[in-house]
Each structure stands twice: as C-alpha cells, then as structure tokens.
Design a protein around this motif. Sequence first.
Motif, mmCIF file in Angstrom:
data_model
loop_
_atom_site.group_PDB
_atom_site.id
_atom_site.type_symbol
_atom_site.label_atom_id
_atom_site.label_comp_id
_atom_site.label_asym_id
_atom_site.label_seq_id
_atom_site.Cartn_x
_atom_site.Cartn_y
_atom_site.Cartn_z
ATOM 1 N N ARG A 26 0.826 -1.208 0.000
ATOM 2 C CA ARG A 26 0.000 0.000 0.000
ATOM 3 C C ARG A 26 0.858 1.254 0.000
ATOM 4 O O ARG A 26 1.908 1.299 0.623
ATOM 5 C CB ARG A 26 -0.935 0.011 1.212
ATOM 6 C CG ARG A 26 -2.052 -1.006 1.103
ATOM 7 C CD ARG A 26 -3.118 -0.738 2.129
ATOM 8 N NE ARG A 26 -4.231 -1.657 2.022
ATOM 9 C CZ ARG A 26 -5.305 -1.623 2.801
ATOM 10 N NH1 ARG A 26 -5.382 -0.721 3.756
ATOM 11 N NH2 ARG A 26 -6.281 -2.485 2.632
ATOM 12 N N ARG A 27 0.369 2.249 -0.701
ATOM 13 C CA ARG A 27 1.119 3.494 -0.822
ATOM 14 C C ARG A 27 1.007 4.319 0.448
ATOM 15 O O ARG A 27 0.091 4.161 1.248
ATOM 16 C CB ARG A 27 0.592 4.295 -2.021
ATOM 17 C CG ARG A 27 0.987 3.707 -3.349
ATOM 18 C CD ARG A 27 0.204 4.301 -4.483
ATOM 19 N NE ARG A 27 0.217 5.762 -4.443
ATOM 20 C CZ ARG A 27 -0.472 6.524 -5.292
ATOM 21 N NH1 ARG A 27 -1.230 5.968 -6.210
ATOM 22 N NH2 ARG A 27 -0.408 7.831 -5.206
ATOM 23 N N PHE A 28 1.946 5.234 0.600
ATOM 24 C CA PHE A 28 1.910 6.172 1.714
ATOM 25 C C PHE A 28 0.888 7.267 1.406
ATOM 26 O O PHE A 28 0.752 7.717 0.274
ATOM 27 C CB PHE A 28 3.293 6.799 1.924
ATOM 28 C CG PHE A 28 4.310 5.837 2.465
ATOM 29 C CD1 PHE A 28 4.528 5.727 3.831
ATOM 30 C CD2 PHE A 28 5.053 5.033 1.618
ATOM 31 C CE1 PHE A 28 5.461 4.837 4.329
ATOM 32 C CE2 PHE A 28 5.985 4.142 2.109
ATOM 33 C CZ PHE A 28 6.195 4.047 3.467
ATOM 34 N N TRP A 29 0.185 7.697 2.451
ATOM 35 C CA TRP A 29 -0.835 8.728 2.280
ATOM 36 C C TRP A 29 -0.243 10.101 2.566
ATOM 37 O O TRP A 29 0.473 10.297 3.545
ATOM 38 C CB TRP A 29 -2.018 8.456 3.208
ATOM 39 C CG TRP A 29 -2.934 7.408 2.672
ATOM 40 C CD1 TRP A 29 -2.700 6.072 2.634
ATOM 41 C CD2 TRP A 29 -4.207 7.614 2.069
ATOM 42 N NE1 TRP A 29 -3.753 5.411 2.060
ATOM 43 C CE2 TRP A 29 -4.695 6.329 1.701
ATOM 44 C CE3 TRP A 29 -4.983 8.730 1.799
ATOM 45 C CZ2 TRP A 29 -5.927 6.157 1.074
ATOM 46 C CZ3 TRP A 29 -6.208 8.548 1.187
ATOM 47 C CH2 TRP A 29 -6.663 7.290 0.830
ATOM 48 N N SER A 30 -0.584 11.031 1.704
ATOM 49 C CA SER A 30 -0.128 12.405 1.879
ATOM 50 C C SER A 30 -0.964 13.113 2.929
ATOM 51 O O SER A 30 -2.175 12.863 3.071
ATOM 52 C CB SER A 30 -0.225 13.166 0.546
ATOM 53 O OG SER A 30 0.032 14.545 0.733
ATOM 54 N N LEU A 101 -8.912 14.313 -3.376
ATOM 55 C CA LEU A 101 -7.775 14.429 -2.468
ATOM 56 C C LEU A 101 -7.972 13.587 -1.210
ATOM 57 O O LEU A 101 -7.015 13.020 -0.674
ATOM 58 C CB LEU A 101 -7.567 15.896 -2.076
ATOM 59 C CG LEU A 101 -7.088 16.849 -3.178
ATOM 60 C CD1 LEU A 101 -6.919 18.246 -2.615
ATOM 61 C CD2 LEU A 101 -5.780 16.363 -3.797
ATOM 62 N N ALA A 102 -9.219 13.505 -0.751
ATOM 63 C CA ALA A 102 -9.487 12.754 0.480
ATOM 64 C C ALA A 102 -9.430 11.244 0.259
ATOM 65 O O ALA A 102 -9.088 10.495 1.177
ATOM 66 C CB ALA A 102 -10.853 13.143 1.046
ATOM 67 N N LEU A 103 -9.755 10.776 -0.954
ATOM 68 C CA LEU A 103 -9.868 9.339 -1.201
ATOM 69 C C LEU A 103 -8.658 8.739 -1.902
ATOM 70 O O LEU A 103 -8.614 7.518 -2.093
ATOM 71 C CB LEU A 103 -11.131 9.063 -2.038
ATOM 72 C CG LEU A 103 -12.463 9.465 -1.391
ATOM 73 C CD1 LEU A 103 -13.613 9.212 -2.348
ATOM 74 C CD2 LEU A 103 -12.672 8.705 -0.091
ATOM 75 N N THR A 104 -7.697 9.570 -2.296
ATOM 76 C CA THR A 104 -6.498 9.056 -2.963
ATOM 77 C C THR A 104 -5.284 9.265 -2.061
ATOM 78 O O THR A 104 -5.203 10.257 -1.333
ATOM 79 C CB THR A 104 -6.265 9.766 -4.304
ATOM 80 O OG1 THR A 104 -6.233 11.189 -4.106
ATOM 81 C CG2 THR A 104 -7.384 9.437 -5.284
ATOM 82 N N GLY A 106 -1.980 9.875 -2.730
ATOM 83 C CA GLY A 106 -0.947 10.869 -3.032
ATOM 84 C C GLY A 106 0.439 10.301 -2.815
ATOM 85 O O GLY A 106 0.650 9.088 -2.795
ATOM 86 N N LEU A 107 1.413 11.196 -2.628
ATOM 87 C CA LEU A 107 2.814 10.797 -2.438
ATOM 88 C C LEU A 107 3.253 9.812 -3.520
ATOM 89 O O LEU A 107 3.803 8.748 -3.240
ATOM 90 C CB LEU A 107 3.035 10.185 -1.051
ATOM 91 C CG LEU A 107 2.987 11.156 0.136
ATOM 92 C CD1 LEU A 107 3.279 10.421 1.426
ATOM 93 C CD2 LEU A 107 3.982 12.291 -0.045
#
Length: 204
Positions: A26-30, A101-104, A106-107
């Motif tokens: 899983r990706r890191f969240w911005s 922005l809230a559901l993706t 980022g980073l």
Amino acid sequence: MSDPEGTLLEGRPPAGDGATAVPGRRRFWSARRVPAGLVALVILVIAAAFLYDVVAVRAGRTALSWRRDLARQLAERPLDDPWVLTGAGVAAALGLWLLVLALTPGLRSVFPMRRADPDVRAGLHRDAAESVLRDRAMEVAGVRAVRVRVKRARADVRAVSHFRELDDVRADLAAVLNEAVRGLGLARPPELSLRVRRPGRKGR
C-alpha cells in the motif's frame, strides 16, 4: 521521517490505539497540508465575515450591504440563471477535487518497500531510485549518457553508447539494471524499459 539516502521510514502505532495492519504494497498517504490549509483559511474568512455582521446586527447596527445584496440575489435569481449555474459548477468542481484528495493516497514519488519488520514501513523516493539506476548504468562500458525515469509500474532508461556494439551494451545494461531494480527492495519492482542508441550529430 527520512534519511539522506531518500528512504522514508514510518513506524506503526501501538495496537491499543486502534491501528490496523497495513499490507506492504500500500502506498503512503499524503497529509495534504496545502489544500487543507487553504480550505481552513477560506472557511475561517467567510465565517469571520458572517459572524462580524451578525454581531453588528445584534448590537443595533444595520447589516452590511454585501450581505443584504447577497440575500436579495439568492432570493430573486432563478435557478437557471447563468451566474447561479456557474457558481454551482465551481462549487461542485471544488467539492469533487476535495473528494479526490481525500480518497487518494498521493505521495506518488514515494514507492513502498518490502517489509522486513512488521512494525516498520519503508518507502524509497523516486529521485533516489533514479539516482541508483543511473549510477549503475554509467558503470557499463560504452555508456556515455543515461536518462532514467522511474514510475510505479515501469522504469524507463534511455542510454547513449559511443562505442561497442549496441546489442552488447544493451545486454550488459539489462543485466545490471535488472539486478539494480531487485536491489532497490521495492514491494512492487517496476518493469524495466530499456533503449540504447548512438549519439546524434551534435553528440547527444
């Protein structure tokens, strides 16, 4: 936190704080600090303006002209008015942007790494990954210049060779870069895309 080599480390909160296990891919969240700050600033300004006017009216003063005009415009303009439709479209676009922005996460420049420790998540910055692949490619004999672009699913490498056969240089580069990609320790290693050419007329 991060170190000078471009590796980002993130500790997992204790289980008692309601944390859940996160798979290594899983990706890191911005944190989205800039959009959140802008939204908070706009809301603060609008709320302060309305609060000041309401307090002024309760204190015996007349309402400010902009609030009277706004109330009149909202009461008199029909729903199919161009200005109403434009305002609604802008508000819908901004709301959709905030939802995205809230559901993706980022980073996009931080790639998750394989988890050697279940309590620590590590990520590698794109610039660091590109630097590693570029340095390894420049070690191959015959390579004059290299351009590397690492994405989540693919690593694009464009090399210029000024001597040796191109097939030999390409084979050596493929072997070296495939090993370098595995050595990055990414949870999802990108697929290598390699092109080798001769310098142009101007030496490029």
